[in-house]
Design an enzyme around this catalytic site. Sequence first.
Site, PDB file in Angstrom:
ATOM      1  N   ASN A   1       0.851  -1.191   0.000  1.00  0.00           N
ATOM      2  CA  ASN A   1       0.000   0.000   0.000  1.00  0.00           C
ATOM      3  C   ASN A   1       0.887   1.241   0.000  1.00  0.00           C
ATOM      4  OD1 ASN A   1       0.521   0.762   2.869  1.00  0.00           O
ATOM      5  ND2 ASN A   1      -0.398  -1.247   3.220  1.00  0.00           N
TER       6      ASN A   1
ATOM      7  N   ASP B   1      -4.021  -6.581   5.195  1.00  0.00           N
ATOM      8  CA  ASP B   1      -4.995  -7.473   5.834  1.00  0.00           C
ATOM      9  C   ASP B   1      -4.897  -8.894   5.294  1.00  0.00           C
ATOM     10  OD1 ASP B   1      -6.053  -5.538   7.491  1.00  0.00           O
ATOM     11  OD2 ASP B   1      -7.417  -4.789   5.955  1.00  0.00           O
TER      12      ASP B   1
ATOM     13  N   LYS C   1       8.421 -16.859 -11.348  1.00  0.00           N
ATOM     14  CA  LYS C   1       7.748 -15.628 -11.779  1.00  0.00           C
ATOM     15  C   LYS C   1       6.540 -15.991 -12.648  1.00  0.00           C
ATOM     16  CE  LYS C   1       8.569 -11.393 -14.285  1.00  0.00           C
ATOM     17  NZ  LYS C   1       8.933 -11.166 -15.658  1.00  0.00           N
TER      18      LYS C   1
ATOM     19  N   ILE D   1      -1.989  -7.940  14.431  1.00  0.00           N
ATOM     20  CA  ILE D   1      -0.892  -7.819  15.400  1.00  0.00           C
ATOM     21  C   ILE D   1      -1.352  -7.050  16.640  1.00  0.00           C
ATOM     22  CG2 ILE D   1       1.470  -6.982  15.731  1.00  0.00           C
ATOM     23  CD1 ILE D   1       1.735  -7.149  12.611  1.00  0.00           C
TER      24      ILE D   1
ATOM     25  N   PHE E   1      -4.068   2.892  15.201  1.00  0.00           N
ATOM     26  CA  PHE E   1      -4.384   3.930  14.224  1.00  0.00           C
ATOM     27  C   PHE E   1      -5.514   3.418  13.342  1.00  0.00           C
ATOM     28  CE2 PHE E   1      -1.397   7.581  13.820  1.00  0.00           C
ATOM     29  CZ  PHE E   1      -0.693   7.359  14.992  1.00  0.00           C
TER      30      PHE E   1
ATOM     31  N   LYS F   1     -13.726   0.371  15.959  1.00  0.00           N
ATOM     32  CA  LYS F   1     -12.433  -0.336  15.891  1.00  0.00           C
ATOM     33  C   LYS F   1     -11.760  -0.380  17.253  1.00  0.00           C
ATOM     34  CE  LYS F   1     -10.326  -0.105  12.086  1.00  0.00           C
ATOM     35  NZ  LYS F   1      -9.642   0.429  10.913  1.00  0.00           N
TER      36      LYS F   1
HETATM   37  O1  C5P Z   1      -8.311  -3.030  11.333  1.00  0.00           O
HETATM   38  P1  C5P Z   1      -7.373  -2.039  10.794  1.00  0.00           P
HETATM   39  O2  C5P Z   1      -6.302  -2.643   9.920  1.00  0.00           O
HETATM   40  O3  C5P Z   1      -7.976  -0.836  10.133  1.00  0.00           O
HETATM   41  O4  C5P Z   1      -6.652  -1.476  12.113  1.00  0.00           O
HETATM   42  C1  C5P Z   1      -5.664  -0.535  12.050  1.00  0.00           C
HETATM   43  C2  C5P Z   1      -4.804  -0.640  13.276  1.00  0.00           C
HETATM   44  O5  C5P Z   1      -4.482  -1.996  13.582  1.00  0.00           O
HETATM   45  C3  C5P Z   1      -3.476   0.017  13.074  1.00  0.00           C
HETATM   46  O6  C5P Z   1      -3.055   0.484  14.330  1.00  0.00           O
HETATM   47  C4  C5P Z   1      -2.604  -1.110  12.564  1.00  0.00           C
HETATM   48  O7  C5P Z   1      -1.224  -0.886  12.778  1.00  0.00           O
HETATM   49  C5  C5P Z   1      -3.129  -2.285  13.354  1.00  0.00           C
HETATM   50  N1  C5P Z   1      -3.057  -3.540  12.613  1.00  0.00           N
HETATM   51  C6  C5P Z   1      -2.238  -4.553  13.057  1.00  0.00           C
HETATM   52  N2  C5P Z   1      -2.211  -5.756  12.390  1.00  0.00           N
HETATM   53  C7  C5P Z   1      -2.991  -5.960  11.312  1.00  0.00           C
HETATM   54  C8  C5P Z   1      -3.854  -4.950  10.874  1.00  0.00           C
HETATM   55  C9  C5P Z   1      -3.858  -3.753  11.543  1.00  0.00           C
HETATM   56  O8  C5P Z   1      -1.500  -4.380  14.022  1.00  0.00           O
HETATM   57  N3  C5P Z   1      -2.928  -7.115  10.684  1.00  0.00           N
END
Ligand code: C5P
Length: 397
Positions: free
Chosen positions: A209, A278, A288, A308, A324, A338
């Site tokens: 991203n 995600d 490849k 995480i 965040f 959230k």
């Molecule tokens: O659910 P979403 O991805 O929008 O949540 C965003 C927050 O969760 C951010 O703080 C991001 O660093 C954390 N996050 C994470 N592990 C993931 C997805 C998001 O720690 N797999």
Amino acid sequence: MKQARIVLGVSGGIAAYKSCELVRLLVKAGIAVDVVMTEAATRFVGPATFQALSGRPVWTDLWDARDAKSMAHIELTRGAMAVLVAPASADFMAKVACGLADDLLSTLVLARRADCPLLMAPAMNVEMWQQASTRRNMRTLAGDGVRLLGPGSGDQACGETGDGRMLEAVELLGHVQALAAPKVLEGRRVLITAGPTEEPIDPVRVITNTSSGKMGYAVAQAAADAGATVCLVSGPTALPTPAGVTRIDVKTAHQMFEAVKAQVAGAEVFIAVAAVADYHVKQYSEKKLKKDERHPGLTLELAQNPDILAWVASQPGAPFCVGFAAESHDLLQNAEAKRKRKGIPLLVANQAQDAFGRDDNEITLIDDTGRHALPRGSKSSLARLLIAHIAELLPPT
Ligand code: C5P
């Protein structure tokens, strides 16, 4: 309280004109400035200009006998918050990298105590900046604990374009203010994730991203400036490691998860700024992928990555967790949901299209007491406000 004071070293470069504005901003921010100029610097800007702006005597000569009782090369740095050399010419940095002391500025840099950090804002032509000797000197200076601020990139006074522009006065002011930051996280251990992640499709392709890592790096810098021991787990970015921060580089969400698991023990604060993918590609292709003329479409099957932040927050004795939320619509409602879903005490909401890749941002902090909207500002200034807010919510040690 004693007034904060810095020594501003000005070496020979056209960017010296920007340092006049810097002195004005520092004085306005309540920071006293003692200006020390090299001989070459005086060819660009007259000492009288700095004297008028700082309201203090300007120093140019190692043999200055104005104050018979003290020695300027020793006294000026005693009690000063820092020495900032801006502009720092290639020549002046080479001198400091070698430990030379043949004029007032280089001598006082060498004679300063450990409690007086040295900051340098390089300013030079792009070719000088890229020269192997300059690169070597930069590594030496960074290894010696010198904080290098910039340079920025863009049009140069010489007519060429590229790296080597001195940072703007307002950015340098931010760095000095950061040094003066209250040490609200003194002795605390803080773990931070930043940047995007990369999920490989085949040996040369990834899903990622547009996160630049700027916000996470600003938070890491602000936490370190507030006295914390900071570990930064970072996805791929083009940013330099913030001064005083330990950085662990990762690529995929799984690697980020493993690094966080390895580092989280003992952390009192966990700030998840990273834009973690995600999903990852379920079937990584060792070879490849080839374009197949018979099939105009290609379907990749994706599988979910671990969350995480939710994992850390659910651990017994979890650190104070900050998340965040970058949302493109219904920002605050989504962000509040959230925060509950992840079970965290503090969430930072920002508009996705506003936040990614930019130097400034607009954020709202959401905690148990409600919403706290912060005014639009640079990511570094917002990071400092966020750290101050976290420090207030943290249970005492
Ligand atoms: O659910 P979403 O991805 O929008 O949540 C965003 C927050 O969760 C951010 O703080 C991001 O660093 C954390 N996050 C994470 N592990 C993931 C997805 C998001 O720690 N797999």
